[in-house]
Motif scaffolding. Structure first.
Motif, PDB file in Angstrom:
ATOM      1  N   ALA A   1      45.675  44.672  33.339  1.00 34.57           N
ATOM      2  CA  ALA A   1      44.242  45.000  33.336  1.00 34.57           C
ATOM      3  C   ALA A   1      44.014  46.264  34.158  1.00 34.57           C
ATOM      4  O   ALA A   1      43.576  46.212  35.313  1.00 34.57           O
ATOM      5  CB  ALA A   1      43.430  43.834  33.885  1.00 34.57           C
ATOM      6  N   GLY A   2      44.332  47.412  33.560  1.00 41.84           N
ATOM      7  CA  GLY A   2      44.259  48.677  34.282  1.00 41.84           C
ATOM      8  C   GLY A   2      42.868  49.019  34.752  1.00 41.84           C
ATOM      9  O   GLY A   2      42.676  49.465  35.885  1.00 41.84           O
ATOM     10  N   ARG A   3      41.861  48.815  33.887  1.00 39.41           N
ATOM     11  CA  ARG A   3      40.490  49.147  34.264  1.00 39.41           C
ATOM     12  C   ARG A   3      39.990  48.231  35.377  1.00 39.41           C
ATOM     13  O   ARG A   3      39.222  48.653  36.245  1.00 39.41           O
ATOM     14  CB  ARG A   3      39.582  49.025  33.039  1.00 39.41           C
ATOM     15  N   ALA A   4      40.447  46.975  35.374  1.00 42.09           N
ATOM     16  CA  ALA A   4      40.014  46.022  36.394  1.00 42.09           C
ATOM     17  C   ALA A   4      40.439  46.473  37.788  1.00 42.09           C
ATOM     18  O   ALA A   4      39.741  46.225  38.772  1.00 42.09           O
ATOM     19  CB  ALA A   4      40.575  44.641  36.090  1.00 42.09           C
ATOM     20  N   ALA A   5      41.586  47.142  37.890  1.00 45.45           N
ATOM     21  CA  ALA A   5      42.061  47.604  39.197  1.00 45.45           C
ATOM     22  C   ALA A   5      41.117  48.644  39.776  1.00 45.45           C
ATOM     23  O   ALA A   5      40.824  48.636  40.985  1.00 45.45           O
ATOM     24  CB  ALA A   5      43.475  48.174  39.066  1.00 45.45           C
ATOM     25  N   TRP A   6      40.618  49.545  38.925  1.00 46.18           N
ATOM     26  CA  TRP A   6      39.659  50.542  39.400  1.00 46.18           C
ATOM     27  C   TRP A   6      38.348  49.886  39.809  1.00 46.18           C
ATOM     28  O   TRP A   6      37.749  50.254  40.833  1.00 46.18           O
ATOM     29  CB  TRP A   6      39.409  51.584  38.312  1.00 46.18           C
ATOM     30  N   LEU A   7      37.913  48.919  39.035  1.00 51.17           N
ATOM     31  CA  LEU A   7      36.675  48.202  39.375  1.00 51.17           C
ATOM     32  C   LEU A   7      36.825  47.426  40.674  1.00 51.17           C
ATOM     33  O   LEU A   7      35.891  47.340  41.475  1.00 51.17           O
ATOM     34  CB  LEU A   7      36.295  47.250  38.233  1.00 51.17           C
ATOM     35  N   TYR A   8      38.010  46.883  40.894  1.00 49.57           N
ATOM     36  CA  TYR A   8      38.268  46.131  42.116  1.00 49.57           C
ATOM     37  C   TYR A   8      38.179  47.058  43.334  1.00 49.57           C
ATOM     38  O   TYR A   8      37.572  46.703  44.353  1.00 49.57           O
ATOM     39  CB  TYR A   8      39.650  45.490  42.043  1.00 49.57           C
ATOM     40  N   ALA A   9      38.785  48.238  43.227  1.00 45.58           N
ATOM     41  CA  ALA A   9      38.712  49.210  44.316  1.00 45.58           C
ATOM     42  C   ALA A   9      37.266  49.639  44.566  1.00 45.58           C
ATOM     43  O   ALA A   9      36.831  49.763  45.720  1.00 45.58           O
ATOM     44  CB  ALA A   9      39.578  50.420  43.999  1.00 45.58           C
TER      45      ALA A   9
END
Length: 275
Positions: free
Chosen positions: A51-59
């Motif tokens: 989940a690549g996009r989720a990592a950015w959202l998490y940050a």
């Protein structure tokens, strides 16, 4: 690998040292913020690698938490976050580490998602608070973690026979951990002896509470720096990866560089509040 590791470390120092010594404290906070947001990105990728996009959202969510708490007029919210992180390290983390690899990341994923949103912002607030007490205060507190790591590495390499946590990190030994602790005692003593008392956490504790409480404090900080290292290693093994990312060539990622700071700095910040 060693050459790559050294080159990366030198580049980081070339960036960090001018920020620390030449720029206002705000820029130090910004540097730590970038580092911890990168660690948050890596944390999320460990939990959900596809989940690549989720990592950015998490940050971004970590950033939102930090900005929200910064905007609060009452600093007690920031203190509560630090206290919550310290409670986790004292009362929950030991039981998780004791489980070794007998855990299911699939089942615990929601727990780790929430946990990262507590631990990583708390680490940033701790670093900023320690910087407010003085640049030497911050650096001497952070250096304890590095001294523990260096001592554990060399003593473990020379004398290590008994594994500290064989399932989680086979390379770490009890002898190495004890060696790191002994070197930290020496380091803390030198800080008290050669630096002004109020300029370091160790001096402040020694002058107010005495030598024995100061060395007990060093023991606690060193022990939990090891906990942080083991905790990150356990999470990587549960996720089935060797490196949290390739953001820092030769270092296993940003999270791998700050793992020992994540428990030690909030504890140090709370202990600094007593002096």
């Amino acid at each position: 690998m060693l050459k790559t590791r050294v080159i990366t470390a030198l580049v980081l120092l070339a960036v960090l040292l001018p920020i620390l010594f030449l720029l206002p404290a705000m820029y130090v906070g910004a540097f730590f913020l970038v580092a911890l947001l990168a660690a948050a990105w890596e944390w999320s990728r460990l939990l959900a690698p596809d989940a690549g996009r989720a990592a950015w959202l998490y940050a971004l969510f970590c950033l939102a938490i930090i900005l929200f708490l910064l905007g609060m007029q009452n600093a007690s919210w920031q203190f509560s976050l630090l206290l919550l992180a310290v409670i986790f390290w004292f009362f929950v983390a030991p039981f998780i580490l004791a489980k070794g690899m007998n855990l299911s990341l699939e089942k615990l994923r929601p727990f780790y998602v929430v946990l990262g949103l507590i631990l990583l912002p708390a680490t940033w607030f701790a670093l900023v608070f320690l910087r407010e007490l003085g640049l030497i205060f911050l650096l001497s507190s952070m250096a304890l973690v590095w001294v523990a790591d260096i001592g554990a590495y060399f003593v473990g390499k020379a004398f290590g026979k008994h594994k500290l946590a064989v399932q989680i990190s086979p390379g770490k030994s009890i002898e190495g951990a004890v060696g790191g602790l002994m070197l930290c005692y020496v380091y803390a003593f030198l800080c008290v002896y050669f630096l002004p008392f109020e300029s370091t956490l160790f001096g402040a504790w020694a002058i107010r509470f005495g030598w024995v409480p100061m060395f007990l404090m060093v023991t606690v900080l060193t022990a939990f720096s090891i906990f942080g290292d083991l905790f990150e290693s356990q999470l990587k093994r549960l996720a089935g990866v060797k490196d949290s990312s390739h953001l820092l060539p030769g270092h296993g990622g940003v999270l791998d560089r700050v793992d020992a700071l994540i428990p030690a700095m909030p504890i140090a910040a709370l202990l600094a509040g007593f002096v």
